[in-house]
Design a protein around this motif. Structure first.
Motif, PDB file in Angstrom:
ATOM      1  N   ARG A  58       4.510  14.791 -11.003  1.00 35.32           N
ATOM      2  CA  ARG A  58       4.657  15.076 -12.435  1.00 35.32           C
ATOM      3  C   ARG A  58       3.611  16.099 -12.901  1.00 35.32           C
ATOM      4  O   ARG A  58       3.906  16.992 -13.705  1.00 35.32           O
ATOM      5  CB  ARG A  58       4.536  13.780 -13.230  1.00 35.32           C
ATOM      6  N   GLU A  59       2.380  15.989 -12.388  1.00 31.16           N
ATOM      7  CA  GLU A  59       1.325  16.932 -12.770  1.00 31.16           C
ATOM      8  C   GLU A  59       1.664  18.341 -12.285  1.00 31.16           C
ATOM      9  O   GLU A  59       1.450  19.331 -12.996  1.00 31.16           O
ATOM     10  CB  GLU A  59      -0.013  16.468 -12.185  1.00 31.16           C
ATOM     11  N   GLU A  92       3.719   5.802  -5.627  1.00 30.83           N
ATOM     12  CA  GLU A  92       3.507   5.952  -7.067  1.00 30.83           C
ATOM     13  C   GLU A  92       2.474   7.046  -7.346  1.00 30.83           C
ATOM     14  O   GLU A  92       2.595   7.821  -8.290  1.00 30.83           O
ATOM     15  CB  GLU A  92       3.048   4.627  -7.668  1.00 30.83           C
ATOM     16  N   LYS A  93       1.437   7.104  -6.507  1.00 27.55           N
ATOM     17  CA  LYS A  93       0.421   8.137  -6.677  1.00 27.55           C
ATOM     18  C   LYS A  93       1.015   9.517  -6.464  1.00 27.55           C
ATOM     19  O   LYS A  93       0.742  10.465  -7.196  1.00 27.55           O
ATOM     20  CB  LYS A  93      -0.725   7.882  -5.698  1.00 27.55           C
ATOM     21  N   LEU A  94       1.887   9.641  -5.428  1.00 27.31           N
ATOM     22  CA  LEU A  94       2.541  10.919  -5.173  1.00 27.31           C
ATOM     23  C   LEU A  94       3.456  11.321  -6.318  1.00 27.31           C
ATOM     24  O   LEU A  94       3.562  12.482  -6.668  1.00 27.31           O
ATOM     25  CB  LEU A  94       3.351  10.831  -3.872  1.00 27.31           C
ATOM     26  N   LYS A  95       4.131  10.306  -6.908  1.00 29.66           N
ATOM     27  CA  LYS A  95       4.989  10.615  -8.057  1.00 29.66           C
ATOM     28  C   LYS A  95       4.159  11.163  -9.217  1.00 29.66           C
ATOM     29  O   LYS A  95       4.573  12.101  -9.909  1.00 29.66           O
ATOM     30  CB  LYS A  95       5.748   9.365  -8.496  1.00 29.66           C
ATOM     31  N   GLN A  99       0.832  -1.201   0.000  1.00 31.02           N
ATOM     32  CA  GLN A  99       0.000   0.000   0.000  1.00 31.02           C
ATOM     33  C   GLN A  99       0.868   1.253   0.000  1.00 31.02           C
ATOM     34  O   GLN A  99       0.560   2.236  -0.670  1.00 31.02           O
ATOM     35  CB  GLN A  99      -0.925   0.001   1.210  1.00 31.02           C
ATOM     36  N   ILE A 100       1.954   1.208   0.767  1.00 26.12           N
ATOM     37  CA  ILE A 100       2.876   2.354   0.799  1.00 26.12           C
ATOM     38  C   ILE A 100       3.463   2.580  -0.576  1.00 26.12           C
ATOM     39  O   ILE A 100       3.549   3.699  -1.063  1.00 26.12           O
ATOM     40  CB  ILE A 100       3.977   2.118   1.835  1.00 26.12           C
ATOM     41  N   THR A 101       3.862   1.493  -1.245  1.00 24.03           N
ATOM     42  CA  THR A 101       4.447   1.609  -2.586  1.00 24.03           C
ATOM     43  C   THR A 101       3.442   2.217  -3.558  1.00 24.03           C
ATOM     44  O   THR A 101       3.770   3.094  -4.354  1.00 24.03           O
ATOM     45  CB  THR A 101       4.889   0.232  -3.081  1.00 24.03           C
TER      46      THR A 101
END
Length: 319
Positions: free
Chosen positions: A68-69, A61-64, A55-57
């Motif tokens: 980018r946005e 990925e969502k934060l990355k 879940q942390i991973t």
């Protein structure tokens, strides 16, 4: 920005909890003692930890993706600021050209004013009949003077406007620099966080690999012991089979023969070779092996691999 903070805080808390758990586990391990078998009930705990790490991973990925946005939006905003700065420069250059033109006109008007003044002075020396002409020249001169002052005022206003635009451009550049510095700091913080999370993940993987290696070593040791026991058992059975088929006499008493035997997977004797020993005993041993035809062999591959080519010492037994 608020949405990003809402995601960052739970992630930091979760990562801190897991790192703390890992530190407590590492500090609590007594490396002087031999590894103790862990009960089967511990498996759910490991599974829960792995799921949490996953879940942390996913969250990282969502934060990355959000990062980018944010960078994309920042680039669009930066491009707009650059465009506005270019327009300001172009406008400033146009104003400067206008100021130069007004300055040339002012100088030209000064010349014209001087000429008009000279004409007025010359008119005063003329006859009274030229007085009207002199007055007209004076009116003309005053008009030119008024136009000159108007030109100077316009030039002053243009210079003030240029200064204001330069100040606005400088303010925009300072704001851009401030945001660039903030972005660099944010990237550095994100990189430090990524390194910490990667280190925690590697530590977790190393702990799991060490546990698996210890378990594998224990299983391998147990298996090797079982295989050797089976090899010894089948070796004894092979010797017993040879003894049953061995023809003995008193001349063989106390004598031995060392013989090499090659066996197929079903125990069939595919080859024999005398290595050393008493010739009489060796002939009898080879005859006994050929008479048996097949010798006991295990169907387990690990045991068979140690029995398929063996060296045996044959010693006649007497009742």
């Amino acid at each position: 920005m608020a949405d990003k903070s809402n995601f960052t805080l739970p992630l930091v808390i979760s990562a801190g909890i897991h790192i703390g758990v890992l530190i407590v586990l590492v500090m609590g391990v007594d490396f002087s003692e031999k590894p103790k078998p862990q009960p089967q009930a511990s498996a759910p705990v490991v599974q829960a930890f792995v799921v949490d790490q996953k879940q942390i991973t996913q969250h990282v990925e969502k934060l990355k993706a959000e990062k980018r946005e944010t960078l994309r939006k920042e680039k669009v905003r930066q491009d707009e600021l650059d465009r506005q700065a270019k327009l300001a420069v172009q406008k400033r250059e146009q104003e400067q050209a206008k100021i130069k033109k007004l300055e040339r006109e002012r100088k030209q008007k000064e010349i014209e004013t001087k000429n008009a003044t000279a004409a007025a002075k010359a008119a005063q020396l003329k006859q009274k009949q030229e007085k009207q002409k002199a007055q007209e020249a004076e009116v003309f001169r005053k008009q030119k003077e008024k136009e000159r002052k108007a030109s100077e005022e316009a030039a002053k206003k243009a210079a003030d406007k240029r200064k204001q635009e330069e100040a606005a451009a400088k303010k925009a550049a300072d704001e851009r620099k401030r945001k660039e510095d903030a972005e660099r700091k944010r990237k550095a913080d994100a990189e430090r966080k990524r390194i910490a999370e990667e280190k925690a993940r590697q530590q977790q993987e190393q702990m799991m690999q060490d546990a698996l290696a210890a378990e594998q070593a224990e299983l391998s040791q147990t298996r090797n012991k079982q295989v050797m026991n089976e090899v010894q058992r089948y070796t004894s059975m092979i010797r017993a089979t040879i003894q049953r088929n061995l023809v003995v006499d008193e001349s063989m008493r106390g004598k031995t023969c060392r013989v090499f035997v090659r066996l197929a997977t079903d125990g069939f004797v595919t080859g024999t070779k005398i290595l050393s020993g008493d010739p009489v005993v060796c002939r009898a041993a080879k005859a006994a092996i050929n008479k048996a035809g097949r010798l006991p062999v295990s169907t387990e591959p690990d045991v068979y691999n140690k029995l398929k080519e063996i060296n045996l010492t044959v010693q006649p037994e007497f009742n």
